[in-house]
Write a protein that holds these residues in place. Structure first.
Motif, PDB file in Angstrom:
ATOM      1  N   ILE A 130      36.789 -12.308  52.955  1.00  0.00           N
ATOM      2  CA  ILE A 130      36.371 -12.138  51.557  1.00  0.00           C
ATOM      3  C   ILE A 130      34.849 -12.305  51.462  1.00  0.00           C
ATOM      4  CG2 ILE A 130      36.573 -13.005  49.193  1.00  0.00           C
ATOM      5  CD1 ILE A 130      39.336 -14.138  49.962  1.00  0.00           C
ATOM      6  N   ALA A 131      34.188 -11.260  51.024  1.00  0.00           N
ATOM      7  CA  ALA A 131      32.734 -11.320  50.852  1.00  0.00           C
ATOM      8  C   ALA A 131      32.448 -11.612  49.387  1.00  0.00           C
ATOM      9  CB  ALA A 131      32.115  -9.988  51.255  1.00  0.00           C
ATOM     10  N   ASP A 132      31.890 -12.770  49.120  1.00  0.00           N
ATOM     11  CA  ASP A 132      31.502 -13.093  47.752  1.00  0.00           C
ATOM     12  C   ASP A 132      30.150 -12.441  47.481  1.00  0.00           C
ATOM     13  OD1 ASP A 132      30.404 -14.217  45.463  1.00  0.00           O
ATOM     14  OD2 ASP A 132      31.398 -16.139  45.728  1.00  0.00           O
ATOM     15  N   GLY A 133      30.191 -11.366  46.725  1.00  0.00           N
ATOM     16  CA  GLY A 133      28.958 -10.625  46.412  1.00  0.00           C
ATOM     17  C   GLY A 133      28.523 -10.861  44.982  1.00  0.00           C
ATOM     18  N   ILE A 134      28.963 -11.979  44.421  1.00  0.00           N
ATOM     19  CA  ILE A 134      28.712 -12.193  42.994  1.00  0.00           C
ATOM     20  C   ILE A 134      27.224 -12.390  42.700  1.00  0.00           C
ATOM     21  CG2 ILE A 134      29.135 -13.878  41.137  1.00  0.00           C
ATOM     22  CD1 ILE A 134      32.072 -13.940  42.497  1.00  0.00           C
ATOM     23  N   GLN A 135      26.543 -13.119  43.568  1.00  0.00           N
ATOM     24  CA  GLN A 135      25.101 -13.300  43.351  1.00  0.00           C
ATOM     25  C   GLN A 135      24.283 -12.370  44.261  1.00  0.00           C
ATOM     26  OE1 GLN A 135      21.864 -16.948  43.170  1.00  0.00           O
ATOM     27  NE2 GLN A 135      23.944 -17.360  42.600  1.00  0.00           N
ATOM     28  N   CYS A 136      24.723 -12.217  45.510  1.00  0.00           N
ATOM     29  CA  CYS A 136      23.902 -11.452  46.463  1.00  0.00           C
ATOM     30  C   CYS A 136      24.282  -9.975  46.505  1.00  0.00           C
ATOM     31  CB  CYS A 136      24.001 -12.062  47.864  1.00  0.00           C
ATOM     32  SG  CYS A 136      25.676 -12.093  48.522  1.00  0.00           S
ATOM     33  N   GLY A 137      25.319  -9.587  45.728  1.00  0.00           N
ATOM     34  CA  GLY A 137      25.773  -8.197  45.780  1.00  0.00           C
ATOM     35  C   GLY A 137      25.143  -7.336  44.706  1.00  0.00           C
ATOM     36  N   TYR A 138      25.691  -6.152  44.568  1.00  0.00           N
ATOM     37  CA  TYR A 138      25.275  -5.194  43.551  1.00  0.00           C
ATOM     38  C   TYR A 138      23.803  -4.794  43.666  1.00  0.00           C
ATOM     39  CZ  TYR A 138      28.430  -3.125  40.253  1.00  0.00           C
ATOM     40  OH  TYR A 138      29.331  -2.271  39.668  1.00  0.00           O
ATOM     41  N   GLY A 139      23.351  -4.663  44.909  1.00  0.00           N
ATOM     42  CA  GLY A 139      22.010  -4.132  45.141  1.00  0.00           C
ATOM     43  C   GLY A 139      20.921  -5.167  45.273  1.00  0.00           C
ATOM     44  N   ARG A 140      21.208  -6.407  44.893  1.00  0.00           N
ATOM     45  CA  ARG A 140      20.145  -7.416  44.853  1.00  0.00           C
ATOM     46  C   ARG A 140      19.450  -7.612  46.200  1.00  0.00           C
ATOM     47  NH1 ARG A 140      17.507 -10.469  42.023  1.00  0.00           N
ATOM     48  NH2 ARG A 140      18.597  -9.868  40.128  1.00  0.00           N
ATOM     49  N   SER A 141      20.209  -7.534  47.273  1.00  0.00           N
ATOM     50  CA  SER A 141      19.643  -7.830  48.596  1.00  0.00           C
ATOM     51  C   SER A 141      18.914  -6.630  49.208  1.00  0.00           C
ATOM     52  CB  SER A 141      20.760  -8.250  49.555  1.00  0.00           C
ATOM     53  OG  SER A 141      21.544  -7.116  49.876  1.00  0.00           O
ATOM     54  N   GLY A 142      18.935  -5.488  48.500  1.00  0.00           N
ATOM     55  CA  GLY A 142      18.361  -4.283  49.102  1.00  0.00           C
ATOM     56  C   GLY A 142      19.441  -3.427  49.757  1.00  0.00           C
ATOM     57  N   ARG A 143      20.665  -3.890  49.732  1.00  0.00           N
ATOM     58  CA  ARG A 143      21.860  -3.121  50.106  1.00  0.00           C
ATOM     59  C   ARG A 143      22.860  -3.338  48.983  1.00  0.00           C
ATOM     60  NH1 ARG A 143      18.671  -1.743  53.118  1.00  0.00           N
ATOM     61  NH2 ARG A 143      18.682  -1.628  55.405  1.00  0.00           N
ATOM     62  N   ALA A 154      34.009  -5.982  54.631  1.00  0.00           N
ATOM     63  CA  ALA A 154      34.947  -7.075  54.331  1.00  0.00           C
ATOM     64  C   ALA A 154      36.256  -6.468  53.835  1.00  0.00           C
ATOM     65  CB  ALA A 154      34.338  -7.988  53.271  1.00  0.00           C
ATOM     66  N   ASP A 155      37.306  -7.296  53.769  1.00  0.00           N
ATOM     67  CA  ASP A 155      38.596  -6.815  53.256  1.00  0.00           C
ATOM     68  C   ASP A 155      38.627  -6.864  51.731  1.00  0.00           C
ATOM     69  OD1 ASP A 155      39.740  -6.467  55.865  1.00  0.00           O
ATOM     70  OD2 ASP A 155      39.809  -8.650  55.993  1.00  0.00           O
ATOM     71  N   ILE A 156      37.950  -7.857  51.184  1.00  0.00           N
ATOM     72  CA  ILE A 156      37.843  -7.960  49.720  1.00  0.00           C
ATOM     73  C   ILE A 156      36.400  -8.351  49.374  1.00  0.00           C
ATOM     74  CG2 ILE A 156      38.670  -9.102  47.617  1.00  0.00           C
ATOM     75  CD1 ILE A 156      41.284  -9.723  48.980  1.00  0.00           C
ATOM     76  N   TYR A 157      35.834  -7.656  48.403  1.00  0.00           N
ATOM     77  CA  TYR A 157      34.504  -8.019  47.883  1.00  0.00           C
ATOM     78  C   TYR A 157      34.685  -8.514  46.452  1.00  0.00           C
ATOM     79  CZ  TYR A 157      32.454  -5.223  51.650  1.00  0.00           C
ATOM     80  OH  TYR A 157      32.086  -4.725  52.866  1.00  0.00           O
ATOM     81  N   SER A 158      34.104  -9.662  46.147  1.00  0.00           N
ATOM     82  CA  SER A 158      34.129 -10.098  44.749  1.00  0.00           C
ATOM     83  C   SER A 158      32.764  -9.798  44.126  1.00  0.00           C
ATOM     84  CB  SER A 158      34.467 -11.589  44.646  1.00  0.00           C
ATOM     85  OG  SER A 158      33.604 -12.354  45.457  1.00  0.00           O
ATOM     86  N   MET A 159      32.810  -9.416  42.856  1.00  0.00           N
ATOM     87  CA  MET A 159      31.576  -8.986  42.166  1.00  0.00           C
ATOM     88  C   MET A 159      31.594  -9.505  40.729  1.00  0.00           C
ATOM     89  SD  MET A 159      31.951  -4.972  43.232  1.00  0.00           S
ATOM     90  CE  MET A 159      33.543  -4.847  42.485  1.00  0.00           C
ATOM     91  N   ALA A 160      30.425  -9.707  40.162  1.00  0.00           N
ATOM     92  CA  ALA A 160      30.299 -10.031  38.724  1.00  0.00           C
ATOM     93  C   ALA A 160      28.815  -9.876  38.357  1.00  0.00           C
ATOM     94  CB  ALA A 160      30.830 -11.417  38.406  1.00  0.00           C
ATOM     95  N   LYS A 161      28.191 -10.958  37.916  1.00  0.00           N
ATOM     96  CA  LYS A 161      26.774 -10.994  37.533  1.00  0.00           C
ATOM     97  C   LYS A 161      26.144  -9.625  37.226  1.00  0.00           C
ATOM     98  CE  LYS A 161      25.635 -15.432  39.627  1.00  0.00           C
ATOM     99  NZ  LYS A 161      25.804 -16.282  38.456  1.00  0.00           N
ATOM    100  N   GLY A 162      25.546  -8.977  38.219  1.00  0.00           N
ATOM    101  CA  GLY A 162      24.812  -7.735  37.981  1.00  0.00           C
ATOM    102  C   GLY A 162      25.689  -6.585  37.514  1.00  0.00           C
ATOM    103  N   MET A 163      26.969  -6.733  37.668  1.00  0.00           N
ATOM    104  CA  MET A 163      27.899  -5.637  37.375  1.00  0.00           C
ATOM    105  C   MET A 163      27.789  -5.127  35.929  1.00  0.00           C
ATOM    106  SD  MET A 163      31.848  -6.010  38.451  1.00  0.00           S
ATOM    107  CE  MET A 163      32.917  -4.585  38.511  1.00  0.00           C
TER     108      MET A 163
END
Ligand SMILES: Cc1ncc(COP(=O)(O)O)c(C=O)c1O
Length: 313
Positions: A130-143, A154-163
């Motif tokens: 499980i990749a927690d992409g809630i803070q570091c996901g959605y483009g923030r890291s440059g990917r 990952a098998d599951i990505y979690s997302m929120a914040k920037g979404m």
């Protein structure tokens, strides 16, 4: 947009927050392989609802009712500890949950080799990554997801914040081999029309303004400039997720940036300043921040010297 290759066949479940996304990710993993044990890491932050907070390494926010023996914290980036734990409990492990870049924990980057090892061990033991992409996901890291730097899915990505860019919406992306069955996932307001309109608008802007590439480029400019600034230490990060350590003589830096320059920065206790500016920040604004930062550092260092001299006198 960004690198979503290899994730085209993932399913999306929409919910209302980051904690709810992680809660469902962990539950779905357990439904999938019928197991209970979860590996999380030192300094992890995954949210404040019952299972998410149990996977969060911060005793101050975990109530006794949330404590569970099913979650084990291993040292972040320690490959041998992970291998040893899998050797001992591999067939009981339901999931490994990890932020590609720890946010609340102080901008700590997971090593690419560490994420690759998680992928390998999860494959070997049928555990869920499980990749927690809630803070570091959605483009923030440059990917799109910071885990993409390691070339793993990952098998599951979690997302929120920037979404929803401020509008409450969260979700999990679910790999095709995990097929949620009837009743496993659900929530009254998840995927409501307004949240979806906001989330679609965000994706449109990210694409139209090429914000992921912009995050990578402007983030690397900011990172390099910060590395030249005196007194601050251990500048690190990826894209527009950057942190640095603040020595004792710069105590008050965060407050001064806010009160004297109206620049709001994040922090991680005890001494880290976290920078997570808007993905469309421009060079002029970055330079304005750098000027304010240097000015405040100079001010605090001088103040420190003066008080030191007074004590000596
Ligand atoms: C990495 C990470 N996971 C989960 C969460 C929880 O998200 P929410 O506050 O939307 O429940 C946060 C919030 O800061 C986070 O940074």
């Amino acid at each position: 947009m960004g690198n979503i290759s290899g994730k085209e066949n993932y399913q999306l479940f929409l919910c209302n927050s980051g904690a709810e996304a992680n809660e469902n990710a962990l539950k779905l993993a357990s439904f999938y392989n019928g197991r209970k044990k979860v590996i999380a890491f030192s300094k992890a932050f995954h949210g404040r609802t019952s299972l998410a907070v149990a996977a969060t390494d911060n005793p101050g926010i975990v109530a006794p009712v949330n404590e569970t023996e099913n979650i084990t914290f291993l040292p972040f980036n320690d490959e041998q500890a992970l291998i040893n734990y899998f050797k001992e409990y591999g067939n009981e492990i339901s999931a490994v949950i990890i932020e590609g870049i720890q946010g609340v924990g102080g901008i700590n980057l997971a090593r690419e080799s560490f994420l690759q090892l998680i992928r390998k061990l999860c494959d070997e033991y049928n555990a869920v990554y499980i990749a927690d992409g809630i803070q570091c996901g959605y483009g923030r890291s440059g990917r799109f997801f910071s885990h993409d730097y390691a070339g793993v899915n990952a098998d599951i990505y979690s997302m929120a914040k920037g979404m929803g860019n401020g509008f409450p919406v969260g979700g999990i992306l679910i790999a095709p081999h995990i097929q949620p069955k009837h009743l496993m996932l659900g929530t009254t307001f998840g995927g409501n029309h307004l949240a979806c309109a906001a989330a679609l608008a965000v994706l449109e802007v990210i694409e139209k303004e090429d914000l992921i590439k912009h995050a990578e480029e402007s983030g690397s400019y900011l990172l390099n400039e910060l590395k030249k600034v005196n007194y601050i230490e251990n500048v690190r990060g990826k894209g527009l997720m950057i942190g640095f350590d603040v020595p004792d003589i710069l105590k008050g830096l965060k407050k001064n940036l806010l009160t004297r320059h109206h620049i709001f920065t994040g922090e991680s206790k005890p001494n880290v300043i976290r920078l997570l500016p808007p993905l469309n920040i421009n060079k002029k604004e970055i330079n304005q921040f750098l000027r304010a930062l240097k000015k405040e550092i100079k001010f605090l260092v001088n103040q420190h010297k003066k008080s030191h001299q007074t004590v000596m006198a």
